[in-house]
Design an enzyme around this catalytic site. Structure first.
Site, PDB file in Angstrom:
ATOM      1  N   ARG A   1      24.297 -24.815  81.417  1.00 47.61           N
ATOM      2  CA  ARG A   1      23.263 -23.726  81.442  1.00 47.61           C
ATOM      3  C   ARG A   1      22.460 -23.934  80.107  1.00 47.61           C
ATOM      4  O   ARG A   1      21.426 -23.638  79.792  1.00 47.61           O
ATOM      5  CB  ARG A   1      23.522 -22.597  81.876  1.00 47.61           C
ATOM      6  CG  ARG A   1      23.888 -22.251  83.456  1.00 47.61           C
ATOM      7  CD  ARG A   1      24.631 -21.019  83.699  1.00 47.61           C
ATOM      8  NE  ARG A   1      23.877 -19.927  83.092  1.00 47.61           N
ATOM      9  CZ  ARG A   1      24.482 -18.619  83.145  1.00 47.61           C
ATOM     10  NH1 ARG A   1      25.771 -18.521  83.605  1.00 47.61           N
ATOM     11  NH2 ARG A   1      23.790 -17.547  82.895  1.00 47.61           N
TER      12      ARG A   1
ATOM     13  N   ASP B   1      30.206 -19.211  87.234  1.00 44.96           N
ATOM     14  CA  ASP B   1      29.753 -17.887  86.816  1.00 44.96           C
ATOM     15  C   ASP B   1      29.120 -16.963  87.885  1.00 44.96           C
ATOM     16  O   ASP B   1      28.596 -17.827  88.915  1.00 44.96           O
ATOM     17  CB  ASP B   1      28.801 -17.979  85.641  1.00 44.96           C
ATOM     18  CG  ASP B   1      29.318 -18.016  84.326  1.00 44.96           C
ATOM     19  OD1 ASP B   1      30.717 -18.024  84.024  1.00 44.96           O
ATOM     20  OD2 ASP B   1      28.676 -18.591  83.322  1.00 44.96           O
TER      21      ASP B   1
ATOM     22  N   ARG C   1      35.595 -22.680  87.965  1.00 46.27           N
ATOM     23  CA  ARG C   1      35.214 -21.139  87.915  1.00 46.27           C
ATOM     24  C   ARG C   1      33.896 -20.881  87.676  1.00 46.27           C
ATOM     25  O   ARG C   1      33.421 -20.480  86.460  1.00 46.27           O
ATOM     26  CB  ARG C   1      36.102 -20.399  87.083  1.00 46.27           C
ATOM     27  CG  ARG C   1      37.579 -20.721  87.177  1.00 46.27           C
ATOM     28  CD  ARG C   1      38.543 -19.932  86.097  1.00 46.27           C
ATOM     29  NE  ARG C   1      40.106 -20.288  86.293  1.00 46.27           N
ATOM     30  CZ  ARG C   1      40.506 -20.677  85.138  1.00 46.27           C
ATOM     31  NH1 ARG C   1      39.893 -21.158  83.797  1.00 46.27           N
ATOM     32  NH2 ARG C   1      41.841 -21.201  85.173  1.00 46.27           N
TER      33      ARG C   1
END
Lengths: 257, 257
Positions: free
Chosen positions: B200, B52, B50
């Site tokens: 990230r 972002d 999933r």
């Protein structure tokens, strides 16, 4: 009064091309607006190359005249603050006031990018034309060599163009498949000047060679026909990028054409 | 009833991420809509990852169940006609009905792209994070090696995550400057699974190493701290791309986790 030269990259996707047009957002209108805001003058830039709607640039050039006391090399920082993210000025330098980006002797290099795969790639589709059928890139490169040198490129010029002569000189041309990722094919063309849609019509014609719709030799006949209908279609704007412009002398004009 | 697996590329710029959300356009909502239209059934895909909002993918995976008689390998053509250009399905294949893209054993690979130059590049800025200061990529690569293997990655997990354990295994990690164009730097990470924002936060921390804001060795301390505040910032979504997912066995689930 000083003359400042800018080198500019832009993503052409959302602009109506380079040139100023009423009620349209163009690269030129954005530059004029940003430069006028930082100088307090009414700035009008003069561009080297009026790219079409959707065409990109990594090394576009323009000049403007100003009485502002901003140091020449600081303009690139100042103007970027007033530009959208899709336009970036990466060099600003003072030039002689005789320097004109279209009248001075220069060599322009364009690349036409093709994504040659059985499916389009959304991460590249803003910047490359998608061709499904596997292209014979070696044949495209051989066909391209007919275009090298000085020729009448009338077959490769939009009939909408209003020019005195359709004779132009191509100083280098190649078609290559990327050895790291074979799905990327690049047509690279250099010359002193190009006719309206010339690189896109060359791309459209070489793609026909690559996909077997026409022979390598047909490109020689197309050139000799001096007839737009003899060439292939105009390939889409999004695959085209102005890579850079080299001036014989960037500071002043040695020779006016 | 058959289970079909799709492999998908997308430009995440204009989507509110992968996952279905009320009143938002997501990759999942677009796939459900396009698949429901071609099958006449109410299709709900199950995704492997999933991503972002703003994150891209070149090899995302999902499955769905259908009674439709469309041959499995034809789904990729059919579904693309109903999808926006920013999403492309490039593989469709029938799998065992026990196959589940999140529960079956797999290895995911992400890349984080950095444009390391004195000016941003509009032709790359949708897909790369711009860092002005020249980075020490060799230091970043050494720091990254502390993260290799199985560790508690709590320092590299958004506090918003709701997970049973923050232990994960990184199977490969590297930081490289492109030898063709040194302005491009890529962080590449592979692992069985990742925590929320993990790649990230790793990127944000390694960028701090590269720009001299923290030492190579500090990354070891950050890992041991098990505290999100010990790590660097979460790097912007646009630099991240899910490169691909390799399943131990794509046709059926050998092992449920």
């Amino acid at each position: 009064m000083r003359r400042i030269m800018l080198r500019i990259s832009y993503d052409g996707t959302d602009f109506c091309g380079w040139q100023l047009q009423d009620n349209e957002v163009t690269v030129e209108s954005e530059l004029n607006k940003a430069l006028s805001a930082i100088t307090g003058e009414e700035i009008r830039v003069i561009g080297a190359s009026r790219t079409d709607s959707g065409v990109h640039a990594e090394g576009a050039v323009c000049v403007f005249d100003t009485d502002s006391r901003i140091p020449a090399e600081k303009f690139r920082y100042a103007v970027n603050t007033g530009l959208p993210d899709t336009i970036r000025v990466w060099e600003s330098v003072e030039v002689e006031d005789t320097f004109h980006p279209r009248h001075c002797d220069s060599e322009k290099t364009y690349e036409y990018h093709i994504w040659n795969n059985d499916f389009d790639n959304p991460l590249i589709s803003r910047y490359a034309h998608f061709i499904y059928r596997k292209m014979d890139v070696e044949a495209m490169d051989r066909a391209a060599q007919y275009l090298l040198g000085e020729h009448d490129f009338k077959s490769f010029c939009s009939p909408k163009a209003d020019v005195l002569t359709t004779v132009r000189e191509i100083t280098a041309i190649s078609v290559r498949r990327d050895d790291r990722d074979e799905r990327n094919v690049t047509i690279r063309v250099s010359g002193k000047g190009f006719l309206y849609n010339m690189v896109r019509i060359i791309a459209g014609t070489l793609i026909e060679v690559g996909t077997g719709l026409r022979t390598v030799e047909s490109v020689k006949d197309t050139l000799e026909a001096c007839n737009r209908e003899a060439a292939g279609p105009t390939a889409p704007a999004k695959g085209l990028v102005l890579k850079g412009i080299v001036f014989k002398n960037a500071l002043k004009c040695e020779e006016n054409r």
